[in-house]
Design an enzyme around this catalytic site. Structure first.
Site, short mmCIF file in Angstrom:
data_model
loop_
_atom_site.label_atom_id
_atom_site.label_comp_id
_atom_site.label_asym_id
_atom_site.label_seq_id
_atom_site.Cartn_x
_atom_site.Cartn_y
_atom_site.Cartn_z
N CYS A 163 55.81 -19.16 -26.36
CA CYS A 163 56.40 -20.29 -27.33
C CYS A 163 55.59 -21.60 -26.84
O CYS A 163 54.75 -21.31 -25.80
CB CYS A 163 57.93 -20.33 -27.35
SG CYS A 163 58.64 -20.74 -25.57
N ASN A 191 58.28 -22.38 -22.72
CA ASN A 191 58.78 -21.07 -22.06
C ASN A 191 60.27 -21.35 -21.21
O ASN A 191 60.47 -20.95 -20.30
CB ASN A 191 57.98 -20.56 -21.01
CG ASN A 191 58.26 -19.24 -20.17
OD1 ASN A 191 58.11 -18.94 -19.28
ND2 ASN A 191 58.54 -18.40 -21.13
N CYS A 213 63.05 -21.56 -23.93
CA CYS A 213 63.94 -21.21 -24.83
C CYS A 213 63.73 -20.04 -25.58
O CYS A 213 64.22 -19.04 -25.11
CB CYS A 213 64.29 -22.44 -26.23
SG CYS A 213 64.80 -24.07 -25.42
N ARG A 214 62.90 -20.06 -26.65
CA ARG A 214 62.43 -18.80 -27.39
C ARG A 214 61.93 -17.69 -26.82
O ARG A 214 62.70 -16.67 -26.70
CB ARG A 214 61.68 -19.31 -28.40
CG ARG A 214 62.15 -20.20 -29.41
CD ARG A 214 61.16 -20.84 -30.42
NE ARG A 214 60.27 -21.66 -29.94
CZ ARG A 214 59.47 -22.22 -30.66
NH1 ARG A 214 59.14 -21.84 -31.67
NH2 ARG A 214 58.49 -23.05 -29.85
N SER A 215 60.85 -17.90 -25.94
CA SER A 215 60.16 -16.70 -25.35
C SER A 215 60.88 -16.16 -24.14
O SER A 215 60.95 -14.78 -24.11
CB SER A 215 58.59 -17.33 -25.09
OG SER A 215 58.61 -18.07 -24.02
N ASP A 250 62.10 -23.32 -33.05
CA ASP A 250 62.59 -23.89 -31.97
C ASP A 250 63.85 -24.42 -31.94
O ASP A 250 64.03 -25.45 -32.66
CB ASP A 250 61.34 -24.94 -31.49
CG ASP A 250 61.64 -25.59 -30.12
OD1 ASP A 250 62.59 -25.29 -29.11
OD2 ASP A 250 60.57 -26.27 -29.46
#
Length: 156
Positions: free
Chosen positions: A9, A12, A14-16, A124
């Site tokens: 993402c 690095n 939140c999402r990934s 995001d």
């Protein structure tokens, strides 16, 4: 044989990293111990820092542990380390494709979710509320199941 996946993402945090934790657990449930999962961001703002507190809390509320995560930045030389590189959204997909060597496949993570529309992104949640983190968790769980099934077919 080890098969390596990297989820990417922007920062690095939140999402990934959420996807990394969930995918790792999902692969273990499917008995795919030969698959290693990492995550990184295309930007360097958070390198060395922990996962966003809201992301870690969302994971913890669902039985996952993201406390060991430390943010890293994906660079072009990382492609040699991974069999599969997956972006959380189209902006990061474009960045990764610019960095990728010729012939390197880079895909969107949600392309493995059979219920997701084509070109579906993991949005995001950083600037939003808790509902964004809950939605990210739902999306990464669905994509992780799809990817685990894909890799089970591919690797066995």
């Amino acid at each position: 044989m080890t098969y390596r996946v990297c989820l990417v993402c922007m920062g690095n945090i939140c999402r990934s990293p959420m996807a990394e934790v969930v995918l790792r657990a999902t692969l273990a449930e499917h008995g795919l111990d030969e698959v290693q999962v990492d995550s990184a961001g295309t930007g360097d703002w958070h390198v060395g820092g922990p996962m966003d507190q809201r992301a870690a809390q969302t994971l913890a509320e669902h039985g996952y542990d993201g406390s060991a995560h430390r943010a890293r930045q994906f660079t072009g030389d990382w492609f040699a380390r991974y069999d599969l590189v997956l972006a959380m959204d189209t902006a990061n997909l474009r960045t990764l494709r610019r960095l990728a060597p010729a012939g390197q496949e880079v895909r969107l993570f949600r392309s493995f979710d059979p219920s997701a529309p084509a070109e579906a992104e993991v949005p995001d949640p950083y600037y939003g509320g808790q509902d964004g983190f809950d939605e990210v968790l739902r999306q990464v769980k669905a994509a992780s199941e799809g990817l685990a099934k894909h890799l089970a077919d591919e690797l066995r």
